[in-house]
Design a protein around this motif. Structure first.
Motif, mmCIF file in Angstrom:
data_model
loop_
_atom_site.group_PDB
_atom_site.id
_atom_site.type_symbol
_atom_site.label_atom_id
_atom_site.label_comp_id
_atom_site.label_asym_id
_atom_site.label_seq_id
_atom_site.Cartn_x
_atom_site.Cartn_y
_atom_site.Cartn_z
ATOM 1 N N LEU A 156 0.830 -1.211 0.000
ATOM 2 C CA LEU A 156 0.000 0.000 0.000
ATOM 3 C C LEU A 156 0.863 1.259 0.000
ATOM 4 C CD1 LEU A 156 -2.793 -1.027 2.549
ATOM 5 C CD2 LEU A 156 -2.971 -0.930 0.050
ATOM 6 N N ASP A 157 1.974 1.219 0.702
ATOM 7 C CA ASP A 157 2.862 2.380 0.774
ATOM 8 C C ASP A 157 3.455 2.699 -0.597
ATOM 9 O OD1 ASP A 157 4.054 4.440 2.289
ATOM 10 O OD2 ASP A 157 5.943 3.329 2.357
ATOM 11 N N VAL A 158 3.900 1.672 -1.320
ATOM 12 C CA VAL A 158 4.472 1.877 -2.655
ATOM 13 C C VAL A 158 3.406 2.388 -3.622
ATOM 14 C CG1 VAL A 158 5.417 0.666 -4.659
ATOM 15 C CG2 VAL A 158 6.368 0.243 -2.390
ATOM 16 N N VAL A 159 2.208 1.814 -3.566
ATOM 17 C CA VAL A 159 1.129 2.239 -4.460
ATOM 18 C C VAL A 159 0.755 3.698 -4.201
ATOM 19 C CG1 VAL A 159 -1.324 1.927 -4.994
ATOM 20 C CG2 VAL A 159 0.184 -0.053 -4.856
ATOM 21 N N VAL A 160 0.584 4.073 -2.933
ATOM 22 C CA VAL A 160 0.191 5.445 -2.599
ATOM 23 C C VAL A 160 1.306 6.426 -2.942
ATOM 24 C CG1 VAL A 160 -0.363 6.990 -0.676
ATOM 25 C CG2 VAL A 160 -1.480 4.765 -0.845
ATOM 26 N N ASP A 161 2.565 6.055 -2.681
ATOM 27 C CA ASP A 161 3.676 6.934 -3.036
ATOM 28 C C ASP A 161 3.718 7.174 -4.545
ATOM 29 O OD1 ASP A 161 4.432 7.257 -0.442
ATOM 30 O OD2 ASP A 161 6.206 5.975 -0.540
ATOM 31 N N GLY A 162 3.463 6.129 -5.324
ATOM 32 C CA GLY A 162 3.433 6.291 -6.774
ATOM 33 C C GLY A 162 2.316 7.206 -7.219
ATOM 34 N N GLN A 163 1.166 7.090 -6.587
ATOM 35 C CA GLN A 163 0.039 7.964 -6.926
ATOM 36 C C GLN A 163 0.353 9.421 -6.578
ATOM 37 O OE1 GLN A 163 -3.043 6.070 -4.656
ATOM 38 N NE2 GLN A 163 -3.508 4.551 -6.235
ATOM 39 N N TYR A 164 1.008 9.635 -5.457
ATOM 40 C CA TYR A 164 1.368 11.001 -5.065
ATOM 41 C C TYR A 164 2.407 11.590 -6.024
ATOM 42 C CZ TYR A 164 2.873 14.959 -2.240
ATOM 43 O OH TYR A 164 3.184 16.230 -1.806
ATOM 44 N N ALA A 165 3.383 10.754 -6.449
ATOM 45 C CA ALA A 165 4.412 11.224 -7.379
ATOM 46 C C ALA A 165 3.791 11.667 -8.707
ATOM 47 C CB ALA A 165 5.453 10.134 -7.609
ATOM 48 N N VAL A 166 2.811 10.913 -9.195
ATOM 49 C CA VAL A 166 2.130 11.281 -10.436
ATOM 50 C C VAL A 166 1.375 12.600 -10.253
ATOM 51 C CG1 VAL A 166 0.230 10.639 -11.980
ATOM 52 C CG2 VAL A 166 1.965 8.948 -11.360
ATOM 53 N N THR A 167 0.746 12.764 -9.100
ATOM 54 C CA THR A 167 0.027 14.012 -8.820
ATOM 55 C C THR A 167 0.971 15.207 -8.822
ATOM 56 O OG1 THR A 167 -1.553 12.768 -7.447
ATOM 57 C CG2 THR A 167 -1.523 15.158 -7.197
ATOM 58 N N GLN A 168 2.165 15.027 -8.249
ATOM 59 C CA GLN A 168 3.145 16.110 -8.221
ATOM 60 C C GLN A 168 3.620 16.464 -9.624
ATOM 61 O OE1 GLN A 168 2.369 17.184 -5.091
ATOM 62 N NE2 GLN A 168 4.493 17.836 -5.031
ATOM 63 N N ARG A 169 3.788 15.452 -10.476
ATOM 64 C CA ARG A 169 4.210 15.716 -11.855
ATOM 65 C C ARG A 169 3.129 16.481 -12.620
ATOM 66 N NH1 ARG A 169 6.571 10.680 -14.987
ATOM 67 N NH2 ARG A 169 6.634 12.329 -16.569
ATOM 68 N N LEU A 170 1.881 16.124 -12.389
ATOM 69 C CA LEU A 170 0.799 16.854 -13.033
ATOM 70 C C LEU A 170 0.727 18.294 -12.530
ATOM 71 C CD1 LEU A 170 -2.073 14.194 -13.100
ATOM 72 C CD2 LEU A 170 -0.769 15.061 -15.038
ATOM 73 N N ASP A 171 1.012 18.487 -11.252
ATOM 74 C CA ASP A 171 1.006 19.827 -10.684
ATOM 75 C C ASP A 171 2.103 20.675 -11.322
ATOM 76 O OD1 ASP A 171 0.327 21.932 -9.039
ATOM 77 O OD2 ASP A 171 1.597 21.270 -7.391
ATOM 78 N N ALA A 172 3.297 20.076 -11.510
ATOM 79 C CA ALA A 172 4.394 20.808 -12.146
ATOM 80 C C ALA A 172 4.054 21.146 -13.597
ATOM 81 C CB ALA A 172 5.680 19.991 -12.074
ATOM 82 N N GLY A 173 3.441 20.192 -14.303
ATOM 83 C CA GLY A 173 3.049 20.451 -15.686
ATOM 84 C C GLY A 173 1.971 21.521 -15.783
ATOM 85 N N MET A 174 1.160 21.624 -14.741
ATOM 86 C CA MET A 174 0.083 22.613 -14.729
ATOM 87 C C MET A 174 0.639 24.038 -14.687
ATOM 88 S SD MET A 174 -3.320 22.265 -14.617
ATOM 89 C CE MET A 174 -3.627 20.832 -13.586
ATOM 90 N N ASP A 175 1.824 24.216 -14.111
ATOM 91 C CA ASP A 175 2.410 25.553 -14.037
ATOM 92 C C ASP A 175 2.660 26.121 -15.433
ATOM 93 O OD1 ASP A 175 2.371 25.456 -11.286
ATOM 94 O OD2 ASP A 175 4.424 24.703 -11.114
#
Length: 334
Positions: A156-175
């Motif tokens: 669960l920790d690896v899955v959630v960390d991966g989901q958070y990393a993708v969210t951060q990448r989308l946030d950076a692309g949103m800038d």
């Protein structure tokens, strides 16, 4: 007990007292390994198994037919179900890839059977399991107290960390999208389409992520007996990360919706200004047109009553109209 080994690719690891005591052993050795090490817990990974493969595993580990059916069905929602002899989970590992300047969203559906001594994962598409192994090996001391709950925590920790990393990448692309969308005069169509695609990626990510906080919370229920007091803070940490990821996704959705709305407003303002200018020029031109039309004025022009005069006037109309068309086309009005 005679067992039939699955024909699909498998991976195995055995943990005991915080140490890896066996790895990559054959499926037919599982029963012997568990009997030889009564305090050990097993991870068994099945990649793209067919019905016969899962039927063999279900028979050995006493898996419920409904859970096996869910594991064989694609695109099941993220969930946690309790059965008499095990717990069944369905989660999604996600990632982003960039190819030819295009961002692509990918997700791997993982079905999980949690028994008293085994964590069985069923993957339906290729994914990197090394991160999962690294997480377990780096915190293997938790295994001595947590048992199979330790393996579930690592997953669960690896899955959630991966989901958070993708969210951060989308946030950076949103800038970058935000800077383009907020330009004066409205953004070009290619930028608007990129923003719409970002919104679609967020919607797909939200479907995989939004149930995770509740799923992690359910895994800590005392009646499941998966999480002891030593592991409980670690599961709560995963739950907190999952909730934070959901909050980030909601924030990004609101942000991109606001940006698209602001871009629409800017384009409406530009259109209103253009319409006002055209109306003003039309009014100016209408005055002499109305006056000359009222008095029936028909002033002789160069070439009046000459055959070449008609050609000159016709050519002038065509050339001026063409130049006006090219000008308006360049300005994006046509």
């Amino acid at each position: 007990m005679c067992v039939t080994a699955p024909s699909c690719p498998t991976a195995t690891r055995l943990y005991e007292n915080g140490k890896v005591i066996a790895t990559d052993f054959g499926y037919d050795e599982i029963a012997g390994q568990l009997d030889e090490h009564p305090g050990a817990v097993l991870w068994l990974d099945l990649f793209d198994p067919d019905g016969d493969d899962l039927a063999s595993v279900a028979k050995q580990f006493d898996l419920h037919p409904l859970a096996v059916e869910d594991a064989m069905t694609d695109h099941e929602r993220p969930k946690l179900d309790r059965y008499p002899h095990h717990v069944f989970l369905n989660v999604y590992a996600v990632d982003l890839a960039t190819k030819d300047s295009e961002t692509r969203f990918g997700k791997t559906e993982i079905s999980v059977f949690v028994t008293n001594r085994a964590l069985i994962t069923v993957r339906k598409s290729p994914s990197d399991t090394q991160r999962l192994i690294d997480r377990w090996d780096s915190d293997a001391d938790l295994c001595s107290a947590g048992g199979v709950g330790f393996l579930l925590w690592g997953l669960l920790d690896v899955v959630v960390d991966g989901q958070y990393a993708v969210t951060q990448r989308l946030d950076a692309g949103m800038d970058m999208v935000e800077d383009a969308l907020l330009e004066e005069g409205g953004a070009p169509r290619v930028v608007r389409m990129k923003a719409v695609k970002e919104r679609k990626l967020l919607a797909a990510l939200r479907r995989a992520v939004s149930p995770m906080p509740e799923l992690v919370a359910q895994s800590m229920r005392s009646d499941l007996a998966l999480v002891d007091d030593k592991l409980r803070p670690y599961f709560r940490d995963v739950e907190d990360h999952a909730q934070h990821t959901v909050d980030e996704i909601e924030h990004l959705r609101d942000r991109i919706d606001s940006l698209l709305e602001a871009d629409n407003s800017e384009q409406s303002n530009v259109l209103n200004n253009t319409t006002r200018k055209l109306a003003a020029w039309a009014a100016i031109v209408a005055v002499p047109t109305a006056v000359t039309g009222y008095f029936g004025q028909n002033v002789p022009y160069p070439g009046y009553d000459q055959w070449w005069g008609f050609l000159v006037s016709s050519a002038t109309i065509v050339v001026v109209s063409l130049l006006l068309y090219l000008y308006l086309k360049r300005r994006g009005w046509l």
